[in-house]
Motif scaffolding. Sequence first.
Motif, PDB file in Angstrom:
ATOM      1  N   ASP A  81      51.681  15.892 -28.729  1.00  7.47           N
ATOM      2  CA  ASP A  81      50.904  16.806 -26.782  1.00  7.47           C
ATOM      3  C   ASP A  81      51.855  18.123 -26.210  1.00  7.47           C
ATOM      4  N   VAL A  82      53.184  18.046 -27.193  1.00  6.31           N
ATOM      5  CA  VAL A  82      54.410  19.244 -26.717  1.00  6.31           C
ATOM      6  C   VAL A  82      53.304  20.293 -27.823  1.00  6.31           C
ATOM      7  N   ILE A  83      53.021  20.173 -29.184  1.00  7.80           N
ATOM      8  CA  ILE A  83      52.118  21.732 -29.874  1.00  7.80           C
ATOM      9  C   ILE A  83      51.070  21.577 -29.155  1.00  7.80           C
ATOM     10  N   PHE A  84      50.531  20.769 -28.053  1.00  8.85           N
ATOM     11  CA  PHE A  84      48.926  21.687 -27.399  1.00  8.85           C
ATOM     12  C   PHE A  84      49.164  22.747 -26.100  1.00  8.85           C
ATOM     13  N   ILE A  85      50.413  22.199 -25.641  1.00 10.04           N
ATOM     14  CA  ILE A  85      50.494  22.200 -24.325  1.00 10.04           C
ATOM     15  C   ILE A  85      51.252  24.507 -25.015  1.00 10.04           C
TER      16      ILE A  85
END
Length: 276
Positions: A175-179
């Motif tokens: 989810d961090v990579i997505f953001i």
Amino acid sequence: MISIITPVYNGDRFIESCIKVVIDQACSDIEHIIVDGGSTDRTLEIVQHYAEKYPHIRWISEKDRGQSDAMNKGIALAKHKIIGFFNVDDYYEPNVLNRVKELFQNLPEPTLLVGNCNVWLDSGKLKYVNKPSKLKLVQLLAERNFPVNPVAYFYHKSLHEKIGLYSLEEKYVMDVIFIFEAVQAATVKYVDETWGNYRYITGSKTYDNVSESFQNYDRIVSQYINKLSPIEKVLLVWEYLNIRLRYFIEYPDKLSSSIKVRLNKIFGQNSPKNTK
């Protein structure tokens, strides 16, 4: 208009309340996609019971390669333009989905729309309110105040055409990579309203693997810092120093080598000599 996706595996403790939260939003033009990883508890029994009564509920159950795989399956199944991920043990504030629908009517595609999120401890005590108001990549890397849980952000499905799907290799920071990717590819809008509630509870993946989660987070941050241009690194230092200056004005006794440590991470062996 909105596809809410819930990945779940052996989640019978929370799945019924999760389903009811979406129902209680009383929002038309939504679907609730439940992607089960082959649960062996009562999860499927509960899902099937509600799916028979509520046509907006769709579900599949099959073995997967982890949470990212389940999330990607949900995206593939989604019929609507707007995506929201809703983990089984989290919940929305009242009328959030109607508010999100209203806001998206005037937003370009693709947009990442972000609100605030309450973070709750196992005891029921509010730990803090996540208010990720600064959403440029350099700001996120400096302050590390990113959207803590997808219960409080939504986005156009077409964003994945620009940045790809969730990483199957990452168990804790997908989810961090997505953001980090999304803020570079989409229009980003922050709304200072509390939309979501994230329960930081015993038994959850993040809680039980907090040390590994932080290690992976630091690793990803370092990777993105290394990709920055020299000008972006200067902006990163400026953002970081502003943050630390505000902190040290409030707590002057805390002034230490922390600034030097962070600058060394950014510049490596080329760290400015006058930072010691």
